[in-house]
Structure formats: structure tokens, C-alpha cells
Design an enzyme around this catalytic site. Structure first.
Site, PDB file in Angstrom:
ATOM      1  N   ARG A  46      42.799  16.860   7.296  1.00 42.58           N
ATOM      2  CA  ARG A  46      41.306  16.903   6.611  1.00 42.58           C
ATOM      3  C   ARG A  46      40.190  17.144   7.923  1.00 42.58           C
ATOM      4  O   ARG A  46      39.233  17.371   7.530  1.00 42.58           O
ATOM      5  CB  ARG A  46      41.077  16.181   5.420  1.00 42.58           C
ATOM      6  CG  ARG A  46      39.624  16.381   4.948  1.00 42.58           C
ATOM      7  CD  ARG A  46      39.772  15.573   3.639  1.00 42.58           C
ATOM      8  NE  ARG A  46      39.720  14.097   3.859  1.00 42.58           N
ATOM      9  CZ  ARG A  46      38.635  13.381   4.175  1.00 42.58           C
ATOM     10  NH1 ARG A  46      37.608  13.937   4.598  1.00 42.58           N
ATOM     11  NH2 ARG A  46      38.815  12.020   4.507  1.00 42.58           N
ATOM     12  N   TYR A 100      29.784  40.826   0.264  1.00 43.43           N
ATOM     13  CA  TYR A 100      30.700  40.391  -0.856  1.00 43.43           C
ATOM     14  C   TYR A 100      30.075  39.753  -1.916  1.00 43.43           C
ATOM     15  O   TYR A 100      29.441  38.863  -1.768  1.00 43.43           O
ATOM     16  CB  TYR A 100      31.798  39.814   0.171  1.00 43.43           C
ATOM     17  CG  TYR A 100      32.885  39.004  -0.572  1.00 43.43           C
ATOM     18  CD1 TYR A 100      33.723  39.633  -1.732  1.00 43.43           C
ATOM     19  CD2 TYR A 100      32.923  37.726  -0.625  1.00 43.43           C
ATOM     20  CE1 TYR A 100      34.877  39.139  -2.286  1.00 43.43           C
ATOM     21  CE2 TYR A 100      34.027  37.012  -1.520  1.00 43.43           C
ATOM     22  CZ  TYR A 100      34.694  37.750  -2.141  1.00 43.43           C
ATOM     23  OH  TYR A 100      35.791  37.004  -2.916  1.00 43.43           O
ATOM     24  N   ASP A 172      30.107  37.740   8.542  1.00 48.55           N
ATOM     25  CA  ASP A 172      31.578  37.866   8.199  1.00 48.55           C
ATOM     26  C   ASP A 172      31.990  39.192   8.756  1.00 48.55           C
ATOM     27  O   ASP A 172      31.578  40.118   8.559  1.00 48.55           O
ATOM     28  CB  ASP A 172      31.325  37.953   6.625  1.00 48.55           C
ATOM     29  CG  ASP A 172      32.829  38.054   5.863  1.00 48.55           C
ATOM     30  OD1 ASP A 172      33.721  38.310   6.558  1.00 48.55           O
ATOM     31  OD2 ASP A 172      32.980  37.764   4.617  1.00 48.55           O
ATOM     32  N   LYS A 197      42.976  38.258   4.705  1.00 53.32           N
ATOM     33  CA  LYS A 197      42.872  39.662   4.515  1.00 53.32           C
ATOM     34  C   LYS A 197      43.677  40.111   6.152  1.00 53.32           C
ATOM     35  O   LYS A 197      44.787  39.937   6.089  1.00 53.32           O
ATOM     36  CB  LYS A 197      41.390  40.351   4.690  1.00 53.32           C
ATOM     37  CG  LYS A 197      40.681  39.620   3.569  1.00 53.32           C
ATOM     38  CD  LYS A 197      41.274  39.743   2.171  1.00 53.32           C
ATOM     39  CE  LYS A 197      40.112  39.370   0.956  1.00 53.32           C
ATOM     40  NZ  LYS A 197      39.702  37.972   1.112  1.00 53.32           N
TER      41      LYS A 197
END
Length: 378
Positions: A46, A100, A172, A197
Site C-alpha cells: 500500500r 474523458y 493525462d 490501455k
């Protein structure tokens, strides 16, 4: 960090961790508990710092020419952790138009709830952003090429503006991938990817990445540890393996997308095509200046505007969510990536119900052209 003459070599060799048995691949360490005594670094999944996470990040640092980075369980985890790290109540976020839909949904539902304001510029030029900056603006967020209309933002212009105003710049970079575009070279502060992606590339991994300076990444890490969006070692292994072929895949997808964009532009049953590699694209020259390839994504509208029936006539190309895989897929943004925003907002951004977004794979371009032609009724 070792330097390589080519991204092809960096994709294969950078970041690899050697195991005690002498294998040439990074060993998969599935431990969630690590000995901490007498060690300089304490490992914990984590904390986004276990060896398999680090192997992926080191490869991406080489490809994006950045100092540091973090690996997340999704692209949205990377986006939200980044924005929450640099924005507080009373701050303002300036966001490019036409990004997006999932990011817009985050802004509408979570930033407003946290009393963080956000807005769009009148237009996406650096001058448009400059006019929209407020005294409380702390972050400028862009996406180029954008999802789904493949708009292009002048990255050097945006980064110069942000430096002058002491504002953090965030991009992005998912659609371009590190093979086609390196925003850090243009002065952008933080580079994000949905690794689901192109970085994963095989439609079987969900992950996200944030890359930037050591100082900015450590700021994000503090929030990321609390938000818990870490990626497990097995997914890291798959992602590292996929990255080894990133340059080969993306270059083939670039070539195929250019061929299909030209084919669709000339087709009598296609209304318009959105692709930055076309000289008819309004920002083609900006794309040429900051990209080494124009990407595997394009969007188009058929003359009759009936995207549903067009998709039903496809045989090889699959109507499917997500993008960037080795297989060619297609979606209606109004029904998928931008379904969470209102019809009115979609209309303002030019996202029509008939718009189709094509994620071009590595198949033979002739086969793809024949497939599209028969679905168009050619």
C-alpha cells in the site's frame, strides 16, 4: 538509471530486477509482509514501493524521462490521488474542455463535494487558459490527444503559462502513450496514464500511473497510501511483461490508424473523421511538433449518424469498452466513456450520439478496411 539509445531497447531492458536464481525476468514477489529490521527501506504494497511495483515504474521513468513515479490499481486512482494531493477547499482547478467522461464525473461528484471549484477555459488554446486562470487556481489539467475527439493541446504553451503563474500542470497522456509523446520534455509537471490501455495493451490489466519530479510524487504518495489504490505483484508482472512490446505495438497501431483515417476520410458514407495525423485536423501542426507518432485512436461519424446499426454489422471489430489493446475495438462514447455526463454537456463538447471511437489494433490494415467498408454498406 541507465540510458538507452532507443525506446525499443528501454522497453525491453529498463527496470528489470535480477533474482537470486539468475533469471532474466523480474521475479514475482507476492509477499505482503516484509522484514523491516536493519533495512534502509520498509516495503509494503500500500506504500506503492514493493519490488514489482518499482520494476514497472523504473521502466516508465526511462520512457517518459521523469524522476519518480507511482503505480496504481487504475487510471482513475492515479487521477484522483493526484488531484486530491494538490487541491484543498477553496482552491480552483482549470480543466481542458472535452476530456474523458470518467474524469468529468470525478470533478462533478467529488471535487464539488470537497468545496474545490473547477471550470473550463473558453477555448483550449494557451491564451484561452490564460484568460480563465483565477487567483485561487492551483492546477491546470489537460488531456492530449483528448478522449474522444482527439483534440490537441499545445503542451509547451500550457507549461510555460503554468510556470509563469506558479500553477501545477497535469496531463493525462493515455491516448498518446510514452512512445508517441513525452509531456515532461515539454515542461509538464505530472504525467498520468491509464495503464489499462496502451501500457498493458492486451485488454487484461487494470492499472494507472503518475510520473513527475521526486518532490511532486512524494506529495502524491502521502495521499495514495491513505486512499489505498495499490497494485498487486502479479498484475505488476503482467504489466512489466506487456511494456516490453510497447514500442512495437504502438508503432504498428500508429501506422494502422493513419491508414484507416485516410480510408474513412475518403469514404462516401463517412461524414467526418477526427485524427491528429490528418492534415485537415485543426491542430495537426501542433501535434507534429510535440508527437513522434499520432496514435492508434480515431473517431468518426457515419453520414446517416446510425452508429448502433453500424456496430451491429461489424464481424471482426468488436464493440467493447476500453481501448489500446492489440485487437481493434469500437465504442459509442455517448453510451460508454461519456454516459455519466449529461446529454446537454455532451452536445456542448461536440460528442454526438452518432460519434464512434475506434481503437485500432495490430491487425492487417487491409482486413480492417474491408471490415469497415462492409459495415458502411460499401
Amino acid at each position: 538509471m541507465q540510458k538507452y539509445n532507443s525506446k525499443h531497447t528501454a522497453c525491453v531492458h529498463s527496470g528489470t530486477k535480477k533474482g537470486s536464481a539468475g533469471g532474466i525476468n523480474t521475479p514475482v514477489d507476492t509477499s505482503t509482509a516484509y522484514n523491516y529490521l536493519n533495512r534502509e527501506q520498509q516495503f509494503y504494497p500500500r506504500s506503492l514501493n514493493i519490488p514489482n511495483q518499482q520494476a514497472v515504474i523504473e521502466k516508465l521513468l526511462t520512457l517518459e524521462n521523469t524522476e519518480s513515479g507511482l503505480l496504481f490499481s487504475s487510471g482513475m486512482a492515479a487521477i484522483s490521488s493526484t488531484l486530491f494531493s494538490f487541491l484543498k477547499p477553496g482552491d480552483h482547478l482549470l480543466v481542458q474542455r472535452g476530456i474523458y467522461g470518467g474524469t468529468i464525473n470525478l470533478l462533478q461528484h467529488d471535487l464539488q463535494r470537497m468545496q474545490i471549484s473547477w471550470s473550463y477555459p473558453e477555448d483550449n488554446s494557451p491564451e484561452g487558459f490564460a484568460r480563465a486562470i483565477k487567483p485561487e487556481t492551483k492546477v491546470v489539467y489537460v488531456e492530449t490527444p483528448s478522449n474522444p475527439l482527439l483534440e490537441i493541446i499545445d503542451l509547451n504553451g500550457i507549461s510555460t503559462l503554468c510556470r509563469e503563474k506558479n500553477i501545477l500542470s497535469v496531463i493525462d497522456n493515455t491516448f498518446a502513450s510514452p512512445i508517441n509523446q513525452n509531456p515532461a520534455n515539454e515542461g509538464i509537471d505530472i504525467v498520468l496514464h491509464s495503464a489499462t490501455k496502451y501500457l498493458g495493451g492486451h485488454s487484461d490489466i487494470t492499472a494507472g500511473v503518475a510520473l513527475g519530479s521526486k518532490t511532486n510524487i512524494e506529495t502524491i504518495r502521502q495521499s495514495a497510501i491513505n486512499l489505498g489504490g495499490s497494485l498487486n505483484a502479479l498484475m505488476c508482472h503482467l504489466l512489466e511483461r506487456s511494456l516490453k512490446t510497447l514500442a512495437l505495438r504502438v508503432e504498428k497501431q500508429n501506422d494502422n490508424a493513419m491508414a484507416l483515417a485516410r480510408f474513412l476520410t475518403d469514404h462516401v458514407k463517412v461524414k467526418q473523421v477526427f485524427y491528429p495525423g490528418l492534415t485537415t485536423h485543426p491542430n495537426h501542426e501542433i501535434a507534429r511538433g510535440q508527437m513522434t507518432g499520432f496514435g492508434g485512436m480515431l473517431s468518426f461519424e457515419t453520414l446517416d449518424g446510425d452508429g448502433q446499426n453500424f456496430q451491429n454489422r461489424l464481424q471482426m471489430i468488436q464493440p467493447a469498452l476500453s481501448l489500446g489493446g492489440i485487437e481493434t475495438t469500437i465504442v459509442s462514447p455517448a453510451l460508454t466513456s461519456h454516459s455519466l455526463i449529461s446529454a446537454e454537456e455532451r452536445a456542448r463538447e461536440g460528442i454526438t450520439d452518432g460519434l464512434l471511437r475506434l481503437s485500432v489494433g495490430i491487425e492487417d490494415p487491409g482486413d480492417l478496411m474491408r471490415e469497415l467498408d462492409q459495415a458502411l454498406g460499401g
